[in-house]
Design a protein around this motif. Structure first.
Motif, PDB file in Angstrom:
ATOM      1  N   VAL A  55       0.773  -1.266  -0.037  1.00 50.80           N
ATOM      2  CA  VAL A  55      -0.033  -0.092   0.070  1.00 50.80           C
ATOM      3  C   VAL A  55       0.834   1.373  -0.080  1.00 50.80           C
ATOM      4  N   ARG A  56       2.115   0.981   0.206  1.00 52.39           N
ATOM      5  CA  ARG A  56       2.938   2.472   0.403  1.00 52.39           C
ATOM      6  C   ARG A  56       3.614   2.585  -1.235  1.00 52.39           C
ATOM      7  N   GLY A  57       3.630   1.577  -2.021  1.00 55.34           N
ATOM      8  CA  GLY A  57       4.035   1.825  -3.384  1.00 55.34           C
ATOM      9  C   GLY A  57       5.331   1.069  -3.647  1.00 55.34           C
ATOM     10  N   HIS A  58       5.897   0.090  -2.806  1.00 53.72           N
ATOM     11  CA  HIS A  58       6.976  -0.680  -3.248  1.00 53.72           C
ATOM     12  C   HIS A  58       6.494  -1.661  -4.064  1.00 53.72           C
ATOM     13  N   ARG A  59       7.072  -1.864  -5.559  1.00 53.42           N
ATOM     14  CA  ARG A  59       6.592  -2.590  -6.483  1.00 53.42           C
ATOM     15  C   ARG A  59       7.578  -3.703  -6.544  1.00 53.42           C
ATOM     16  N   LEU A  60       7.058  -5.050  -6.412  1.00 49.98           N
ATOM     17  CA  LEU A  60       7.930  -6.189  -6.377  1.00 49.98           C
ATOM     18  C   LEU A  60       7.610  -7.106  -7.653  1.00 49.98           C
ATOM     19  N   VAL A  61       8.494  -7.425  -8.261  1.00 46.22           N
ATOM     20  CA  VAL A  61       8.350  -8.452  -9.355  1.00 46.22           C
ATOM     21  C   VAL A  61       9.390  -9.491  -9.198  1.00 46.22           C
ATOM     22  N   VAL A  62       8.736 -10.744  -9.317  1.00 47.74           N
ATOM     23  CA  VAL A  62       9.444 -12.038  -9.026  1.00 47.74           C
ATOM     24  C   VAL A  62       9.135 -13.008 -10.047  1.00 47.74           C
ATOM     25  N   GLY A  83      13.630 -11.648  -8.587  1.00 42.89           N
ATOM     26  CA  GLY A  83      13.655 -10.487  -9.336  1.00 42.89           C
ATOM     27  C   GLY A  83      13.966  -9.143  -8.685  1.00 42.89           C
ATOM     28  N   THR A  84      13.234  -8.249  -8.719  1.00 40.28           N
ATOM     29  CA  THR A  84      13.482  -6.842  -8.333  1.00 40.28           C
ATOM     30  C   THR A  84      12.392  -6.356  -7.380  1.00 40.28           C
ATOM     31  N   LEU A  85      12.952  -5.144  -6.665  1.00 40.97           N
ATOM     32  CA  LEU A  85      11.995  -4.411  -5.761  1.00 40.97           C
ATOM     33  C   LEU A  85      12.273  -3.031  -6.255  1.00 40.97           C
ATOM     34  N   THR A  86      11.453  -2.323  -6.681  1.00 46.14           N
ATOM     35  CA  THR A  86      11.321  -0.857  -6.885  1.00 46.14           C
ATOM     36  C   THR A  86      10.897   0.157  -5.876  1.00 46.14           C
ATOM     37  N   LEU A  87      11.852   0.884  -5.162  1.00 41.10           N
ATOM     38  CA  LEU A  87      11.471   1.832  -4.113  1.00 41.10           C
ATOM     39  C   LEU A  87      10.266   2.751  -4.354  1.00 41.10           C
ATOM     40  N   PRO A  88       9.388   3.138  -3.608  1.00 41.99           N
ATOM     41  CA  PRO A  88       8.251   4.235  -3.810  1.00 41.99           C
ATOM     42  C   PRO A  88       8.661   5.399  -4.426  1.00 41.99           C
ATOM     43  N   GLY A  89       8.260   5.771  -5.431  1.00 38.10           N
ATOM     44  CA  GLY A  89       8.547   7.234  -6.202  1.00 38.10           C
ATOM     45  C   GLY A  89       9.876   7.152  -6.520  1.00 38.10           C
ATOM     46  N   THR A  90      10.559   6.327  -6.857  1.00 39.48           N
ATOM     47  CA  THR A  90      11.785   6.094  -7.377  1.00 39.48           C
ATOM     48  C   THR A  90      12.005   5.223  -8.709  1.00 39.48           C
ATOM     49  N   THR A 131      14.957   3.539  -8.367  1.00 45.44           N
ATOM     50  CA  THR A 131      15.750   2.636  -7.461  1.00 45.44           C
ATOM     51  C   THR A 131      15.322   0.997  -7.677  1.00 45.44           C
ATOM     52  N   GLU A 132      16.067   0.211  -8.016  1.00 49.33           N
ATOM     53  CA  GLU A 132      15.656  -1.154  -8.062  1.00 49.33           C
ATOM     54  C   GLU A 132      16.589  -2.157  -7.194  1.00 49.33           C
ATOM     55  N   LEU A 133      16.146  -2.692  -6.401  1.00 47.33           N
ATOM     56  CA  LEU A 133      16.930  -3.587  -5.589  1.00 47.33           C
ATOM     57  C   LEU A 133      16.798  -5.146  -5.834  1.00 47.33           C
ATOM     58  N   THR A 191      15.328  -3.245   3.745  1.00 47.75           N
ATOM     59  CA  THR A 191      16.667  -3.048   3.510  1.00 47.75           C
ATOM     60  C   THR A 191      17.130  -4.125   2.435  1.00 47.75           C
ATOM     61  N   LEU A 192      18.499  -3.971   1.887  1.00 46.51           N
ATOM     62  CA  LEU A 192      18.822  -5.015   1.043  1.00 46.51           C
ATOM     63  C   LEU A 192      19.097  -6.439   1.754  1.00 46.51           C
ATOM     64  N   ALA A 193      19.165  -6.231   2.869  1.00 45.04           N
ATOM     65  CA  ALA A 193      19.406  -7.641   3.848  1.00 45.04           C
ATOM     66  C   ALA A 193      18.235  -8.559   3.791  1.00 45.04           C
ATOM     67  N   THR A 194      17.046  -7.592   3.915  1.00 45.29           N
ATOM     68  CA  THR A 194      15.773  -8.369   4.132  1.00 45.29           C
ATOM     69  C   THR A 194      15.269  -9.131   2.674  1.00 45.29           C
ATOM     70  N   LEU A 195      15.924  -8.541   1.750  1.00 51.07           N
ATOM     71  CA  LEU A 195      15.469  -9.200   0.140  1.00 51.07           C
ATOM     72  C   LEU A 195      16.347 -10.428  -0.283  1.00 51.07           C
ATOM     73  N   THR A 196      17.255 -10.766   0.542  1.00 49.77           N
ATOM     74  CA  THR A 196      17.873 -11.923   0.303  1.00 49.77           C
ATOM     75  C   THR A 196      18.017 -12.869   1.141  1.00 49.77           C
ATOM     76  N   GLY A 197      18.010 -13.948   0.996  1.00 53.03           N
ATOM     77  CA  GLY A 197      17.869 -15.093   1.943  1.00 53.03           C
ATOM     78  C   GLY A 197      18.696 -16.419   1.708  1.00 53.03           C
ATOM     79  N   SER A 198      19.551 -16.672   2.637  1.00 55.86           N
ATOM     80  CA  SER A 198      20.363 -17.960   2.380  1.00 55.86           C
ATOM     81  C   SER A 198      19.275 -19.129   2.729  1.00 55.86           C
TER      82      SER A 198
END
Length: 380
Positions: free
Chosen positions: A209-216, A225-232, A234-236, A259-266
């Motif tokens: 609802v905040r506008g983070h856009r995730l494509v996986v 995939g990638t996460l685009t931050l709201p209003g930018t 910037t892709e993580l 954060t970047l750490a939350t988007l990658t998991g071993s």
């Protein structure tokens, strides 16, 4: 209408009496009834003031006076004209996991009297992850009733984070359809029940609802995939185990810090799994999905029930073994060689097929060429 007339009309339309009460600094009227296991004890509170009605409901015995008082206080800050959209503002009550107030003029009504419904504002506690500020009332009520199935009247419930979702690629037979428009899904369901079984190459877009856009998409046993931050722009990068995707991605949709750490998991590679596609005349073609070796072995019984049924099994590095039912309990087993434009195979026993699937899953290779009495089939 005068306030007294409004109370009289509500009583007449609902065919039950309400009781005057005082909640915080607010004079209200209350009803309490039991409506069966699905709803439980339902408390309805309405405040009539200056020709307008403020409505609260709490089901499953979840009514709390401190929550009701906070909601009524917040209602005093709600704009008089909501213009067909919801209004959202902060809510802070001790020991309450819901942290927002949503106010709206319901398009579904509550009394059956259009004049009363037109002057009634419904207020309820929600979580920041569940509603977009200023979204159309009709869309929000669809989320409550059909899409998200948001239990908005249960004040004691945990948050139900939302993911506005659409499928970007064709997925024949899959759980979703390719679409240009998004629809709200419960985010936890999306990332525990749907996304882990995406067909190979099928991308899903999900926005909070905040506008983070995730494509996986699914890359074997991971979602990437990638996460685009709201209003930018910037892709993580996103790279998480498919079976642990929700714990990794929950902070996005639950309104937490990202954060970047939350988007990658071993995580350990999944063992004894194969990507399988199969088809039967009765059931049609099932989309590719990652399944356990035991599932694939059990699937052979399904293939053997019907002539011309088939299955294709692929390993992590895309080694392939495929089978087809060509007679009564007769399985054709083969492995393709795309570069040579041919395949090698044989009519195999069930034990031989099981052996080939086991090697494919555990050694990431096809061992069909090691069998005896093989036949080469030239394509075309």
């Amino acid at each position: 209408m005068r306030d007294e007339e409004i109370v009289e009309r509500i009583t007449a339309m609902r065919q039950r009496d309400s009781v005057p009460a005082r909640i915080g600094r607010h004079d209200v009227r209350m009803e309490t009834m039991r409506l069966g296991a699905a709803v439980g004890e339902l408390t309805t509170i309405f405040r009539v003031r200056d020709g307008a009605v403020t409505l609260l409901r709490a089901d499953r015995g979840s009514f709390r006076e401190d929550v009701a008082a906070a909601l009524l206080d917040a209602a005093d800050e709600t704009p008089d004209e909501l213009s067909g959209r919801v209004h959202v503002q902060p809510l802070t009550v001790d020991d309450l996991r819901l942290d927002r107030v949503v106010a709206y003029r319901s398009e579904m009504g509550w009394t059956g009297d259009p004049e009363l419904d037109a002057v009634t504002t419904t207020i309820a506690p929600v979580h920041r992850s569940e509603v977009r500020p200023d979204e159309p009332t009709a869309a929000f009520e669809d989320n409550i009733g059909m899409l998200m199935r948001l239990p908005i009247n249960t004040w004691s419930r945990p948050p139900k984070p939302r993911a506005d979702t659409r499928q970007l690629d064709d997925w024949p037979g899959g759980r979703m359809r390719r679409s240009r428009r998004t629809a709200p899904w419960p985010a936890e369901y999306l990332f525990t029940e749907v996304a882990p079984d995406l067909g190979s190459g099928v991308r899903v877009e999900a926005s909070d609802v905040r506008g983070h856009r995730l494509v996986v998409s699914r890359s074997w046993d991971r979602l990437t995939g990638t996460l685009t931050l709201p209003g930018t722009d910037t892709e993580l990068p996103v790279d998480v185990p498919r079976l642990a995707a929700w714990p990794a991605l929950a902070p996005i949709f639950a309104g937490g810090d990202v954060t970047l750490a939350t988007l990658t998991g071993s995580g350990r590679r999944e063992r004894d799994v194969l990507d399988v596609t199969y088809g039967t005349e009765e059931g049609g073609i099932e989309v590719p999905a990652l399944r356990s070796l035991d599932y694939c072995i059990d699937l052979l019984d399904v293939i053997l029930r019907e002539l011309e049924s088939w299955a294709v099994f692929a390993s992590r590095s895309d080694a392939v073994v495929q089978v087809r039912c060509e007679g009564d309990k007769l399985l054709w087993l083969e492995t393709p060689d795309a570069e040579a434009g041919s395949s090698v195979g044989k009519y195999a026993s069930l034990d031989e097929v099981v052996q080939m699937l086991t090697v494919l899953a555990r050694e990431d290779r096809s061992a069909v060429a090691e069998l005896e009495d093989l036949t080469t089939v030239i394509w075309g």
